[in-house]
Motif scaffolding. Structure first.
Motif, mmCIF file in Angstrom:
data_model
loop_
_atom_site.group_PDB
_atom_site.id
_atom_site.type_symbol
_atom_site.label_atom_id
_atom_site.label_comp_id
_atom_site.label_asym_id
_atom_site.label_seq_id
_atom_site.Cartn_x
_atom_site.Cartn_y
_atom_site.Cartn_z
ATOM 1 N N THR B 265 -20.986 -14.335 46.307
ATOM 2 C CA THR B 265 -19.817 -13.606 45.804
ATOM 3 C C THR B 265 -18.579 -14.013 46.594
ATOM 4 O OG1 THR B 265 -21.203 -11.689 45.303
ATOM 5 C CG2 THR B 265 -18.833 -11.327 45.331
ATOM 6 N N VAL B 266 -17.529 -14.302 45.877
ATOM 7 C CA VAL B 266 -16.253 -14.650 46.497
ATOM 8 C C VAL B 266 -15.262 -13.527 46.190
ATOM 9 C CG1 VAL B 266 -14.376 -16.331 46.587
ATOM 10 C CG2 VAL B 266 -16.720 -17.102 46.191
ATOM 11 N N THR B 267 -14.575 -13.070 47.206
ATOM 12 C CA THR B 267 -13.635 -11.957 47.030
ATOM 13 C C THR B 267 -12.287 -12.317 47.628
ATOM 14 O OG1 THR B 267 -15.450 -10.364 47.192
ATOM 15 C CG2 THR B 267 -13.213 -9.506 47.496
ATOM 16 N N LEU B 268 -11.254 -12.118 46.859
ATOM 17 C CA LEU B 268 -9.889 -12.271 47.364
ATOM 18 C C LEU B 268 -9.253 -10.896 47.336
ATOM 19 C CD1 LEU B 268 -7.562 -14.159 48.250
ATOM 20 C CD2 LEU B 268 -6.940 -14.342 45.834
ATOM 21 N N GLY B 269 -8.900 -10.399 48.509
ATOM 22 C CA GLY B 269 -8.403 -9.025 48.587
ATOM 23 C C GLY B 269 -7.026 -8.950 49.213
ATOM 24 N N GLY B 270 -6.369 -7.847 48.990
ATOM 25 C CA GLY B 270 -5.067 -7.608 49.584
ATOM 26 C C GLY B 270 -4.913 -6.151 49.954
ATOM 27 N N LEU B 271 -4.086 -5.904 50.929
ATOM 28 C CA LEU B 271 -3.869 -4.535 51.383
ATOM 29 C C LEU B 271 -2.388 -4.277 51.535
ATOM 30 C CD1 LEU B 271 -5.643 -2.401 53.915
ATOM 31 C CD2 LEU B 271 -3.297 -3.010 54.458
ATOM 32 N N LEU B 272 -1.984 -3.100 51.132
ATOM 33 C CA LEU B 272 -0.589 -2.708 51.252
ATOM 34 C C LEU B 272 -0.518 -1.331 51.903
ATOM 35 C CD1 LEU B 272 2.364 -3.409 50.541
ATOM 36 C CD2 LEU B 272 2.042 -2.129 48.416
ATOM 37 N N LEU B 274 1.106 1.993 52.821
ATOM 38 C CA LEU B 274 2.240 2.774 52.329
ATOM 39 C C LEU B 274 2.873 3.585 53.443
ATOM 40 C CD1 LEU B 274 0.679 4.065 48.986
ATOM 41 C CD2 LEU B 274 2.140 2.066 49.341
ATOM 42 N N SER B 275 2.031 3.983 54.385
ATOM 43 C CA SER B 275 2.501 4.747 55.540
ATOM 44 C C SER B 275 1.426 4.589 56.607
ATOM 45 C CB SER B 275 2.690 6.218 55.172
ATOM 46 O OG SER B 275 1.432 6.826 54.928
ATOM 47 N N ASP B 276 1.573 5.328 57.715
ATOM 48 C CA ASP B 276 0.521 5.241 58.734
ATOM 49 C C ASP B 276 -0.787 5.849 58.250
ATOM 50 O OD1 ASP B 276 2.202 3.969 60.410
ATOM 51 O OD2 ASP B 276 2.461 5.617 61.820
ATOM 52 N N SER B 277 -0.735 6.663 57.214
ATOM 53 C CA SER B 277 -1.957 7.350 56.793
ATOM 54 C C SER B 277 -2.396 7.032 55.363
ATOM 55 C CB SER B 277 -1.782 8.860 56.946
ATOM 56 O OG SER B 277 -0.643 9.292 56.255
ATOM 57 N N TRP B 278 -1.608 6.281 54.615
ATOM 58 C CA TRP B 278 -1.987 5.922 53.248
ATOM 59 C C TRP B 278 -1.952 4.413 53.080
ATOM 60 C CZ3 TRP B 278 -3.859 9.195 49.618
ATOM 61 C CH2 TRP B 278 -3.610 10.572 49.780
ATOM 62 N N ARG B 279 -2.939 3.863 52.415
ATOM 63 C CA ARG B 279 -2.927 2.433 52.119
ATOM 64 C C ARG B 279 -3.603 2.159 50.781
ATOM 65 N NH1 ARG B 279 -6.117 2.843 56.931
ATOM 66 N NH2 ARG B 279 -8.350 2.503 56.632
ATOM 67 N N LEU B 280 -3.153 1.106 50.155
ATOM 68 C CA LEU B 280 -3.725 0.647 48.901
ATOM 69 C C LEU B 280 -4.432 -0.681 49.144
ATOM 70 C CD1 LEU B 280 -0.676 1.189 46.499
ATOM 71 C CD2 LEU B 280 -2.575 2.760 46.940
ATOM 72 N N GLN B 281 -5.488 -0.898 48.407
ATOM 73 C CA GLN B 281 -6.210 -2.156 48.538
ATOM 74 C C GLN B 281 -6.627 -2.615 47.163
ATOM 75 O OE1 GLN B 281 -9.727 -2.601 48.121
ATOM 76 N NE2 GLN B 281 -10.079 -4.539 49.158
ATOM 77 N N GLY B 282 -6.573 -3.899 46.938
ATOM 78 C CA GLY B 282 -7.028 -4.438 45.673
ATOM 79 C C GLY B 282 -7.798 -5.716 45.905
ATOM 80 N N ALA B 283 -8.683 -6.043 44.999
ATOM 81 C CA ALA B 283 -9.471 -7.261 45.189
ATOM 82 C C ALA B 283 -9.899 -7.833 43.848
ATOM 83 C CB ALA B 283 -10.704 -6.982 46.044
ATOM 84 N N LEU B 284 -10.010 -9.139 43.826
ATOM 85 C CA LEU B 284 -10.578 -9.871 42.697
ATOM 86 C C LEU B 284 -11.870 -10.485 43.203
ATOM 87 C CD1 LEU B 284 -10.301 -11.253 39.874
ATOM 88 C CD2 LEU B 284 -9.057 -13.080 41.036
ATOM 89 N N CYS B 301 -17.188 -11.297 36.917
ATOM 90 C CA CYS B 301 -15.856 -11.383 37.511
ATOM 91 C C CYS B 301 -15.257 -9.994 37.399
ATOM 92 C CB CYS B 301 -15.013 -12.402 36.745
ATOM 93 S SG CYS B 301 -13.366 -12.594 37.407
ATOM 94 N N GLY B 302 -14.632 -9.517 38.473
ATOM 95 C CA GLY B 302 -14.135 -8.152 38.420
ATOM 96 C C GLY B 302 -12.943 -7.893 39.307
ATOM 97 N N LEU B 303 -12.448 -6.693 39.175
ATOM 98 C CA LEU B 303 -11.302 -6.229 39.947
ATOM 99 C C LEU B 303 -11.638 -4.895 40.596
ATOM 100 C CD1 LEU B 303 -8.437 -6.836 37.369
ATOM 101 C CD2 LEU B 303 -8.624 -7.964 39.590
#
Lengths: 185, 312
Positions: B265-272, B274-284, B301-303
């Protein structure tokens, strides 16, 4: 006074005494101004020692707050100094960093990590408030923020400075540090 | 078979991801890098977190027992959805415990029928202990021990009263325990991590068509390599590759030839943050549609999209 009472008084004094950092470095380190400096300024009432990381985003975010603290307290007998104990610390790099960040104090360069180990500094922005005798009155983070600074953060270091200047016990002698790991040798 | 197998591997991957990636992330990136791959691990300064991860994956084909890849036949399709609720808590300076509660749904279509089903999947409890921390020393990397247990709270693929296309199968039907070791190090804004895990599954009786057999799946070995780059803003991107392999299952005391599996499995992920206590993450994520990269698996293949709230 009998021996038992003497022992009790001694224990009480020991328990109430301010903590001294084990192995606190009393020597000197080279600074970004080209001179050698003592870690604790003998002429200041108190010295703020802050552990610096050139790479840490949390450090960068706190630059403005550090400058503000210096501006507010330097005239009241508080000295400020930063120490770069990371393995890649050099005088030239830290001189450039200090200039870029507008630090109104020197960074002491400690690539061997001696000061960080002696003062048990694990994270960037870890700060100590020390008196002339080397007694640590406060240790921990600058405030309760990490990298996204908020107006309602608790200013740990500022509160500690206010307390010692007012000659009252520091309300929170030890606080959590929310910075990056210091990469030591 | 494919549904059961893919579910198992997905669970194992989830365990790996949940406990295996450094949250401490980046000495020189102060904690963001780890979240780019795994949302479920506490950063060093955090004492607890909760989050939800939404995942969707489409089946593109399948790998047979010899590892040959075939595209999905015309008229057949499968869409896997998953919502993972997770939380983690630090109970020692260097130790953290995480719980993952998955909800799994499948939409499966063939030439004759289309079906949607799902439910609670297999719960996972995982533990991580960091002996040393990435970024704390130039010469000593971060080293951590990992362990986990998955409970068969989902519906196994051999359960009675499953729908015709078994879309309500949500678990593997067996307990599984895992042990692993993770090594990671920081190089400026880069974080490099390698994790190895072995998982063993409890034996169980499987009844199909009125016939009961005793099944024991072989231990599964998983290797995960990842690299993350953290921007000054603490947004991060990460690329990870995992490879899981296991031998043939043992059915009624005899090895079932051709039942072993492997999956890449290959995963490309990212993190953003939002603050010191909230974060978003996404991956393909995907398993590459190249023969021999997987075996006895679906090709997909998924997200994924994740929201995390943490406490310091």
């Amino acid at each position: 006074m009998d021996l038992k009472r003497l022992a009790l008084v001694g224990l009480t004094l020991w328990a109430c005494a301010p903590a001294r950092t084990p192995g606190f470095v009393s020597g000197r380190l080279p600074g970004t101004d080209g001179a050698s400096h003592p870690i604790v300024d003998p002429e200041a009432k108190f010295t703020v020692v802050e552990f610096f990381s050139a790479h840490c985003p949390c450090q960068a975010q706190h630059d403005a707050r550090l400058r503000e603290l210096v501006k507010r307290y330097r005239g009241q007998g508080i000295a400020f100094v930063a120490i770069d104990s990371e393995a890649e610390a050099t005088v030239s790099r830290d001189r450039a960093e200090a200039a870029r960040r507008g630090y109104p104090y020197v960074i002491l360069v400690d690539p061997e990590g001696t000061a960080a180990r002696a003062m048990k500094a694990d994270y960037a922005t870890y700060s100590l408030l020390v008196d002339r005798a080397g007694t640590v009155l406060f240790r921990g983070g600058i405030d309760s923020d990490r990298s996204h600074l908020r107006d309602d953060a608790t200013p740990y270091l500022q509160n500690a400075i206010d307390d010692v200047l007012a000659a009252r016990p520091v309300r929170l002698p030890e606080a959590k540090t929310l910075g990056c790991s210091l990469m030591l040798k | 078979m494919s549904r059961r197998r893919s579910t198992f591997v997905e669970r194992l991957a989830a365990i790996t991801v949940l406990v295996g990636w450094s949250a401490h992330a980046n000495a020189q990136a102060c904690c963001a890098g780890t979240g780019a791959v795994t949302p479920g691990r506490l950063a060093l300064h955090e004492v607890a977190l909760v989050g939800v991860q939404l995942k969707g994956a489409a089946e593109l084909g399948s790998f047979d027992a010899r590892g040959q890849y075939e595209k999905a036949p015309v008229g057949a399709s499968e869409l896997n959805l998953e919502q993972d609720l997770f939380g983690a808590i630090r109970f020692l300076d260097r130790a953290q415990l995480a719980l993952l509660v998955p909800f799994v749904e499948t939409r499966r279509t063939n030439r004759a029928a289309s079906e949607f089903g799902g439910g609670l999947g297999d719960l996972n409890l995982s533990l991580r202990y960091d002996f040393t921390l990435a970024g704390a020393s130039r010469s000593v990397p971060g080293i951590a021990a990992l362990s986990g247990i998955t409970f068969p709270t989902g519906t196994p693929p051999d359960a009675e009263d499953l729908r015709p296309l078994a879309t309500d199968a949500t678990g593997i039907g067996a307990f599984q325990g895992s042990l692993g070791l993770a090594v990671e190090q920081v190089f400026g804004a880069w974080l490099v991590s390698a994790t190895g895990l072995v998982a063993v599954r409890s034996a169980r009786n499987v009844t199909t068509g009125g016939v009961t057999v005793h099944e024991r799946l072989a231990p599964q070995w998983t290797a995960l390599g990842a690299v993350a780059y953290v921007l000054p803003s603490e947004a991060a991107i990460a690329l990870s590759i995992s490879y899981a392999t296991e031998g043939n299952a043992v059915i009624d005391g005899a090895e079932a030839a051709g039942s072993g599996r492997r999956m890449t499995t290959v995963t490309l992920g990212g993190l953003l943050p939002l603050s010191d206590s909230w974060r978003l993450q996404g991956a393909l994520f995907a398993n590459p549609p190249f023969s021999d990269t997987s075996r006895n698996q679906t090709g997909f293949c998924g997200l994924s999209f994740t929201v995390v709230h943490s406490w310091t």
